[in-house]
Scaffold this motif. Structure first.
Motif, PDB file in Angstrom:
ATOM      1  N   TYR A 251      -8.464  -0.931  33.466  1.00  0.00           N
ATOM      2  CA  TYR A 251      -9.212  -0.192  32.455  1.00  0.00           C
ATOM      3  C   TYR A 251      -9.538  -1.132  31.308  1.00  0.00           C
ATOM      4  O   TYR A 251      -8.838  -2.111  31.056  1.00  0.00           O
ATOM      5  N   ALA A 252     -10.633  -0.819  30.600  1.00  0.00           N
ATOM      6  CA  ALA A 252     -11.105  -1.715  29.547  1.00  0.00           C
ATOM      7  C   ALA A 252     -10.923  -1.144  28.145  1.00  0.00           C
ATOM      8  O   ALA A 252     -11.155  -1.832  27.165  1.00  0.00           O
TER       9      ALA A 252
ATOM     10  N   ALA B  45     -13.966  -5.656  29.129  1.00  0.00           N
ATOM     11  CA  ALA B  45     -15.077  -4.932  29.754  1.00  0.00           C
ATOM     12  C   ALA B  45     -15.986  -5.885  30.518  1.00  0.00           C
ATOM     13  O   ALA B  45     -16.021  -7.092  30.269  1.00  0.00           O
ATOM     14  N   GLY B  46     -16.754  -5.320  31.465  1.00  0.00           N
ATOM     15  CA  GLY B  46     -17.795  -6.082  32.140  1.00  0.00           C
ATOM     16  C   GLY B  46     -17.280  -6.985  33.243  1.00  0.00           C
ATOM     17  O   GLY B  46     -16.457  -6.608  34.056  1.00  0.00           O
ATOM     18  N   GLY B  47     -17.752  -8.220  33.249  1.00  0.00           N
ATOM     19  CA  GLY B  47     -17.478  -9.181  34.306  1.00  0.00           C
ATOM     20  C   GLY B  47     -16.025  -9.355  34.676  1.00  0.00           C
ATOM     21  O   GLY B  47     -15.676  -9.355  35.863  1.00  0.00           O
ATOM     22  N   PRO B  48     -15.108  -9.512  33.689  1.00  0.00           N
ATOM     23  CA  PRO B  48     -13.700  -9.719  34.046  1.00  0.00           C
ATOM     24  C   PRO B  48     -13.117  -8.631  34.932  1.00  0.00           C
ATOM     25  O   PRO B  48     -12.222  -8.887  35.725  1.00  0.00           O
ATOM     26  N   MET B  49     -13.613  -7.403  34.793  1.00  0.00           N
ATOM     27  CA  MET B  49     -13.151  -6.303  35.638  1.00  0.00           C
ATOM     28  C   MET B  49     -13.479  -6.612  37.099  1.00  0.00           C
ATOM     29  O   MET B  49     -12.650  -6.448  37.990  1.00  0.00           O
ATOM     30  N   PHE B  50     -14.693  -7.086  37.338  1.00  0.00           N
ATOM     31  CA  PHE B  50     -15.109  -7.395  38.696  1.00  0.00           C
ATOM     32  C   PHE B  50     -14.350  -8.606  39.237  1.00  0.00           C
ATOM     33  O   PHE B  50     -13.988  -8.659  40.408  1.00  0.00           O
ATOM     34  N   GLU B  51     -14.125  -9.596  38.375  1.00  0.00           N
ATOM     35  CA  GLU B  51     -13.355 -10.771  38.776  1.00  0.00           C
ATOM     36  C   GLU B  51     -11.928 -10.375  39.128  1.00  0.00           C
ATOM     37  O   GLU B  51     -11.320 -10.923  40.055  1.00  0.00           O
ATOM     38  N   ALA B  52     -11.385  -9.404  38.384  1.00  0.00           N
ATOM     39  CA  ALA B  52     -10.023  -8.940  38.640  1.00  0.00           C
ATOM     40  C   ALA B  52      -9.918  -8.274  40.008  1.00  0.00           C
ATOM     41  O   ALA B  52      -8.914  -8.430  40.705  1.00  0.00           O
ATOM     42  N   VAL B  53     -10.956  -7.531  40.403  1.00  0.00           N
ATOM     43  CA  VAL B  53     -10.977  -6.904  41.726  1.00  0.00           C
ATOM     44  C   VAL B  53     -10.999  -7.982  42.798  1.00  0.00           C
ATOM     45  O   VAL B  53     -10.206  -7.957  43.747  1.00  0.00           O
ATOM     46  N   THR B  54     -11.890  -8.933  42.650  1.00  0.00           N
ATOM     47  CA  THR B  54     -12.047  -9.998  43.641  1.00  0.00           C
ATOM     48  C   THR B  54     -10.774 -10.825  43.773  1.00  0.00           C
ATOM     49  O   THR B  54     -10.400 -11.237  44.872  1.00  0.00           O
TER      50      THR B  54
ATOM     51  N   GLY C 116     -10.481   1.289  39.798  1.00  0.00           N
ATOM     52  CA  GLY C 116     -10.920   1.276  38.413  1.00  0.00           C
ATOM     53  C   GLY C 116     -11.993   2.302  38.132  1.00  0.00           C
ATOM     54  O   GLY C 116     -12.284   3.184  38.945  1.00  0.00           O
ATOM     55  N   PHE C 117     -12.580   2.147  36.967  1.00  0.00           N
ATOM     56  CA  PHE C 117     -13.583   3.051  36.410  1.00  0.00           C
ATOM     57  C   PHE C 117     -14.741   2.169  35.974  1.00  0.00           C
ATOM     58  O   PHE C 117     -14.525   1.150  35.304  1.00  0.00           O
ATOM     59  N   GLY C 118     -15.965   2.513  36.350  1.00  0.00           N
ATOM     60  CA  GLY C 118     -17.069   1.628  36.000  1.00  0.00           C
ATOM     61  C   GLY C 118     -18.371   2.347  35.747  1.00  0.00           C
ATOM     62  O   GLY C 118     -18.596   3.464  36.223  1.00  0.00           O
TER      63      GLY C 118
ATOM     64  N   CYS D 295     -23.338   8.425  35.267  1.00  0.00           N
ATOM     65  CA  CYS D 295     -23.352   7.031  34.820  1.00  0.00           C
ATOM     66  C   CYS D 295     -22.049   6.317  35.152  1.00  0.00           C
ATOM     67  O   CYS D 295     -22.045   5.110  35.354  1.00  0.00           O
ATOM     68  N   CYS D 296     -20.932   7.055  35.194  1.00  0.00           N
ATOM     69  CA  CYS D 296     -19.633   6.427  35.391  1.00  0.00           C
ATOM     70  C   CYS D 296     -18.940   6.972  36.635  1.00  0.00           C
ATOM     71  O   CYS D 296     -19.007   8.172  36.912  1.00  0.00           O
ATOM     72  N   VAL D 297     -18.276   6.069  37.345  1.00  0.00           N
ATOM     73  CA  VAL D 297     -17.709   6.414  38.645  1.00  0.00           C
ATOM     74  C   VAL D 297     -16.304   5.836  38.790  1.00  0.00           C
ATOM     75  O   VAL D 297     -15.902   4.926  38.072  1.00  0.00           O
TER      76      VAL D 297
END
Length: 337
Positions: free
Chosen positions: A41-42, A73-82, A89-91, A224-226
């Motif tokens: 979460y961000a 928020a943003g990019g680091p969330m996706f990097e954390a998944v990878t 998460g929530f995006g 907008c959010c999922v």
């Protein structure tokens, strides 16, 4: 000698089977009741479903153990998944679409709410419609953020060019804290931002809300959010993914029914900064009715429009991307009210 040789073979085979058995025990998937799901979460206002699923016991009600992982928020969330730091998460769905096209290893499981992007202009600016933004400078937190995507979609619908070949507005990047100051000084003519930044700026600087994805048609009906999970979790542990999704749906419905309480908890527990009373009023403007089909339908519309404005690659197969970005999980209802 033959007897000794046979005994050696039996010993080696037994040791091999024993080692294989031990190895199997070491690599066996953990039981559902022992699984600890890492949820990112961000700290944004609209992440209320994550905060409430944890604080009000909806994760526990599903028999799910969760570790909340605070990320930027943003990019680091996706990097954390990878990188495997988080599995769920929530995006903002619009921000997920291009990364999904590039191979982001997640699956969307349900929509959580509508709203949370705004476009603001000064009072008496002469900007009364979206078309009036033609030739103007719009401040945004980044060129790949959800607010700029929302603004581009609305501008294109109003006949204003937003593609590289026909760019009739200028997007200028400022930090969230600098956006209202830049507008006040005349460096930009409008702001496109997320809440609570946008709502706070509108109140403190007496700005007009030109566009609001929570109330402006047709965006007010589009999720907008999922909630999303890592693709390997959905494949290998669908029951865990389903538990997470159901808890998020329940928590989303709870936010809809108790926005003031949710805002208070968010501030007291330091999930979100700001004034709880003000944040509660903002939460009321969102439509927190979780929906799987709502998210699926909104994805198709949003992806097509993002491709039209150049924020999704022209080579992307939108129908295939649409289908492959979602997963159906056991026991997850389409909606909870």
């Amino acid at each position: 000698m033959k007897l000794k040789f046979k005994m050696m073979i039996v010993t080696i085979l037994s040791a091999t089977l024993l080692m294989a058995g031990c190895g199997g025990q070491q690599t066996a998937a953990p039981k559902a009741e022992d699984y600890v799901l890492k949820v990112g979460y961000a700290g944004s206002l609209c992440e209320g479903p994550i905060h409430m699923a944890y604080e009000k016991g909806f994760f526990a009600e599903e028999g799910l153990k969760v570790e909340l992982v605070k990320l930027a928020a943003g990019g680091p969330m996706f990097e954390a998944v990878t990188a495997g730091k988080i599995e769920a998460g929530f995006g903002l769905m619009a921000s997920l679409i291009q990364p999904l096209s590039n191979g982001l290893p997640v699956k969307i499981t349900t929509g959580l709410h509508t709203g949370c992007d705004k476009v603001l202009v000064p009072q008496n600016s002469g900007i009364n419609t979206v078309a009036d933004l033609k030739g103007k400078r719009i401040g945004v937190p980044s060129l790949t953020s959800s607010p700029v995507m929302f603004a581009k979609r609305a501008l294109a619908a109003a006949g204003v060019g937003v593609s590289e070949k026909n760019l009739e507005v200028e997007f200028v990047v400022f930090s969230n804290s600098e956006l209202p100051l830049a507008l006040q000084k005349g460096a930009i003519d409008a702001i496109a931002a997320n809440d609570p930044v946008a709502s706070i700026a509108a109140q403190e600087y007496n700005l007009n809300i030109l566009l609001d994805s929570a109330v402006t048609a047709p965006y007010h009906d589009q999720y907008c959010c999922v909630a999303y999970v890592k693709d390997t979790l959905a494949k290998n542990n669908p029951e865990i993914a389903a538990k997470y999704t159901r808890a998020m749906q329940k928590a989303s419905a709870y936010v809809a029914q108790h926005p003031e309480e949710v805002a208070k908890i968010q501030v007291e527990k330091k999930y979100v900064a700001g004034n709880a009373e003000f944040n509660g009023k903002v939460l009321k403007t969102y439509n927190y009715i979780p929906s799987v089909s709502g998210a699926y339908n909104a994805f198709g519309v949003t992806a097509a429009e993002l491709q039209n404005v150049g924020m999704l690659g022209a080579a992307a197969d939108v129908p295939a991307l649409h289908k492959n970005s979602f997963v159906t999980l056991p026991g997850v209802p389409d909606t909870i009210k």
